[in-house]
Write a protein that holds these residues in place. Structure first.
Motif, PDB file in Angstrom:
ATOM      1  N   PRO A   1      44.813  -6.572  22.542  1.00 22.00           N
ATOM      2  CA  PRO A   1      46.224  -6.786  22.461  1.00 22.00           C
ATOM      3  C   PRO A   1      47.418  -6.122  24.031  1.00 22.00           C
ATOM      4  CG  PRO A   1      46.336  -5.900  20.645  1.00 22.00           C
ATOM      5  CD  PRO A   1      45.025  -5.562  21.570  1.00 22.00           C
ATOM      6  N   GLU A   2      46.296  -5.341  24.282  1.00 23.44           N
ATOM      7  CA  GLU A   2      47.255  -4.507  25.605  1.00 23.44           C
ATOM      8  C   GLU A   2      46.895  -5.178  26.686  1.00 23.44           C
ATOM      9  OE1 GLU A   2      46.941  -1.696  22.730  1.00 23.44           O
ATOM     10  OE2 GLU A   2      45.358  -2.711  23.783  1.00 23.44           O
ATOM     11  N   GLY A   3      45.868  -6.099  26.632  1.00 26.58           N
ATOM     12  CA  GLY A   3      45.373  -7.163  28.093  1.00 26.58           C
ATOM     13  C   GLY A   3      44.049  -6.859  28.692  1.00 26.58           C
ATOM     14  N   PHE A   4      43.779  -5.847  28.308  1.00 27.53           N
ATOM     15  CA  PHE A   4      42.077  -4.845  28.952  1.00 27.53           C
ATOM     16  C   PHE A   4      41.480  -6.327  28.331  1.00 27.53           C
ATOM     17  CE2 PHE A   4      45.131  -1.190  27.538  1.00 27.53           C
ATOM     18  CZ  PHE A   4      44.730  -0.746  29.265  1.00 27.53           C
ATOM     19  N   THR A   5      39.985  -6.390  29.317  1.00 25.69           N
ATOM     20  CA  THR A   5      39.503  -7.175  29.170  1.00 25.69           C
ATOM     21  C   THR A   5      38.120  -6.284  28.960  1.00 25.69           C
ATOM     22  OG1 THR A   5      40.147  -8.883  30.451  1.00 25.69           O
ATOM     23  CG2 THR A   5      37.963  -9.002  30.229  1.00 25.69           C
ATOM     24  N   LEU A   6      36.921  -6.347  27.929  1.00 23.92           N
ATOM     25  CA  LEU A   6      35.639  -5.814  27.621  1.00 23.92           C
ATOM     26  C   LEU A   6      34.408  -6.419  27.592  1.00 23.92           C
ATOM     27  CD1 LEU A   6      37.262  -4.472  24.302  1.00 23.92           C
ATOM     28  CD2 LEU A   6      37.455  -3.023  26.769  1.00 23.92           C
ATOM     29  N   TYR A   7      34.100  -6.231  28.285  1.00 19.38           N
ATOM     30  CA  TYR A   7      32.802  -6.831  28.528  1.00 19.38           C
ATOM     31  C   TYR A   7      31.659  -6.185  27.345  1.00 19.38           C
ATOM     32  CZ  TYR A   7      34.563  -9.551  32.048  1.00 19.38           C
ATOM     33  OH  TYR A   7      35.614 -10.157  33.257  1.00 19.38           O
ATOM     34  N   PRO A   8      30.658  -7.148  27.223  1.00 21.03           N
ATOM     35  CA  PRO A   8      28.893  -5.920  26.477  1.00 21.03           C
ATOM     36  C   PRO A   8      28.921  -4.948  27.205  1.00 21.03           C
ATOM     37  CG  PRO A   8      28.605  -9.000  26.565  1.00 21.03           C
ATOM     38  CD  PRO A   8      29.767  -8.380  27.567  1.00 21.03           C
ATOM     39  N   GLU A   9      28.883  -4.608  28.049  1.00 20.61           N
ATOM     40  CA  GLU A   9      28.478  -3.351  28.621  1.00 20.61           C
ATOM     41  C   GLU A   9      29.206  -2.453  28.845  1.00 20.61           C
ATOM     42  OE1 GLU A   9      29.707  -6.109  32.395  1.00 20.61           O
ATOM     43  OE2 GLU A   9      28.610  -5.918  30.111  1.00 20.61           O
TER      44      GLU A   9
END
Length: 87
Positions: free
Chosen positions: A28-36
């Motif tokens: 919701p804060e706009g962070f992008t998380l990738y599997p790594e």
């Protein structure tokens, strides 16, 4: 039903604001998380749980000490760990 991992999927309920698209998750804060980026979640959650248990133990000890004891509103983690080690 075919699920295409490149379609945008927005979560609902307690997960509202989170979502998936392609090979990443967003918050919701706009962070992008990738599997790594998610490798350490288990360790982080376990550390947070241990911290919470330590705080609960420290607060319980302070209640047992009574109102006359020299208690602070801030729990100093180093001191709490040292007391716990001493037994």
């Amino acid at each position: 039903m075919k699920l295409d991992t490149y379609d945008r999927i927005e979560l609902t309920g307690p997960w509202a604001g989170f979502g998936f698209q392609a090979r990443h998750m967003w918050t919701p804060e706009g962070f992008t998380l990738y599997p790594e980026h998610m490798r350490w979640w288990s360790l982080t959650c376990n550390m947070a749980r241990e911290y919470q248990l330590l705080l609960e133990q420290e607060r319980a000890c302070r209640k047992l000490a009574g109102p006359d004891a020299d208690t602070q509103s801030v729990v100093r983690m180093v001191q709490a760990l040292q007391r716990q080690r001493r037994g």
